[in-house]
Design an enzyme around this catalytic site. Structure first.
Site, mmCIF file in Angstrom:
data_model
loop_
_atom_site.group_PDB
_atom_site.id
_atom_site.type_symbol
_atom_site.label_atom_id
_atom_site.label_comp_id
_atom_site.label_asym_id
_atom_site.label_seq_id
_atom_site.Cartn_x
_atom_site.Cartn_y
_atom_site.Cartn_z
ATOM 1 N N GLY A 46 0.830 -1.198 0.000
ATOM 2 C CA GLY A 46 0.000 0.000 0.000
ATOM 3 C C GLY A 46 0.859 1.240 0.000
ATOM 4 O O GLY A 46 2.034 1.189 0.378
ATOM 5 N N GLN A 51 3.152 10.023 1.114
ATOM 6 C CA GLN A 51 4.432 9.320 1.131
ATOM 7 C C GLN A 51 5.292 9.651 -0.088
ATOM 8 O O GLN A 51 6.502 9.454 -0.066
ATOM 9 C CB GLN A 51 4.214 7.800 1.199
ATOM 10 N N CYS A 90 6.121 -0.101 7.204
ATOM 11 C CA CYS A 90 5.783 1.048 6.373
ATOM 12 C C CYS A 90 7.000 1.435 5.548
ATOM 13 O O CYS A 90 8.108 1.486 6.073
ATOM 14 C CB CYS A 90 5.352 2.214 7.261
ATOM 15 N N LEU A 91 6.757 1.702 4.274
ATOM 16 C CA LEU A 91 7.856 2.089 3.393
ATOM 17 C C LEU A 91 8.520 3.384 3.871
ATOM 18 O O LEU A 91 9.666 3.651 3.555
ATOM 19 C CB LEU A 91 7.346 2.260 1.957
ATOM 20 N N HIS A 132 -4.163 1.716 7.805
ATOM 21 C CA HIS A 132 -2.783 2.219 7.752
ATOM 22 C C HIS A 132 -2.646 3.347 6.726
ATOM 23 O O HIS A 132 -2.060 4.391 7.023
ATOM 24 C CB HIS A 132 -1.858 1.040 7.411
ATOM 25 N N GLU A 133 -3.212 3.129 5.538
ATOM 26 C CA GLU A 133 -3.062 4.143 4.475
ATOM 27 C C GLU A 133 -3.874 5.399 4.776
ATOM 28 O O GLU A 133 -3.425 6.517 4.519
ATOM 29 C CB GLU A 133 -3.468 3.570 3.116
ATOM 30 N N HIS A 136 -2.143 7.720 7.027
ATOM 31 C CA HIS A 136 -1.147 8.570 6.354
ATOM 32 C C HIS A 136 -1.773 9.886 5.872
ATOM 33 O O HIS A 136 -1.122 10.932 5.882
ATOM 34 C CB HIS A 136 -0.561 7.857 5.131
HETATM 35 NI NI NI Z 1 2.839 3.357 5.557
#
Ligand code: NI
Length: 161
Positions: A46, A51, A90-91, A132-133, A136
């Site tokens: 995701g 991000q 998380c990236l 989670h997304e 963000h």
């Molecule tokens: Ni993330």
């Protein structure tokens, strides 16, 4: 399409509130394309627009299930129930895996790239990914929730978001 740079924790952009998309134009389509390409290139499950430095309410998710690629604009969780307690990464927070509590089931509404209203009823891992997304988009990272860090010494990490 292009792979975009993923911002890392410490970058202030990740802490800002993203704005609703009011006009789904070519720029938003390019953003969606690039976000998907970036997610796949980094083996993520995701990605949210902030991000990649864009403060717009846009997310992409692909947990490699039958839904395939989910693109969602202005996503809102309209219902949630139950809970799960599982690992997340998380990236934007590389190398960190932590257990976080999430609802087990969520209903999410939003717009697809054609501007049509769509609704997802998600459970388990997909529900976690939506939460989670969407966090963000509100300047929140998974490690902001009460969490328990998980030590990892192999490469069997769950997908990062
Ligand atoms: Ni993330």
């Amino acid at each position: 399409m292009a792979i975009r740079n993923v911002l890392k924790e410490g970058d202030e952009t990740l802490r800002k509130q993203s704005r609703e998309v009011t006009n789904i134009n070519e720029r938003i389509h390019t953003l969606l394309d690039d976000m998907a390409e970036t997610m796949y290139a980094t083996d993520g499950v995701g990605l949210a627009a902030p991000q990649v430095g864009v403060l717009r309410r846009v997310i992409v998710i692909d947990i490699r299930d039958s839904n395939g690629l989910i693109e969602l604009i202005n996503p809102v969780i309209t219902e949630q129930s139950g809970y799960q307690y599982g690992e997340e990464g998380c990236l934007s927070v590389p190398g960190v895996v932590a257990k976080v509590e999430r609802p087990f089931e969520v209903t999410v509404k939003g717009l697809n790239r054609s501007g049509e209203e769509v609704e997802y009823k998600a459970v388990d891992f997909l529900a976690k990914a939506f939460c989670h997304e969407i966090d963000h988009l509100n300047g929140m990272l998974f490690i902001d929730h009460p969490h328990e860090l998980v030590e990892y010494d192999d490469e069997e990490e769950e997908g990062e978001e």
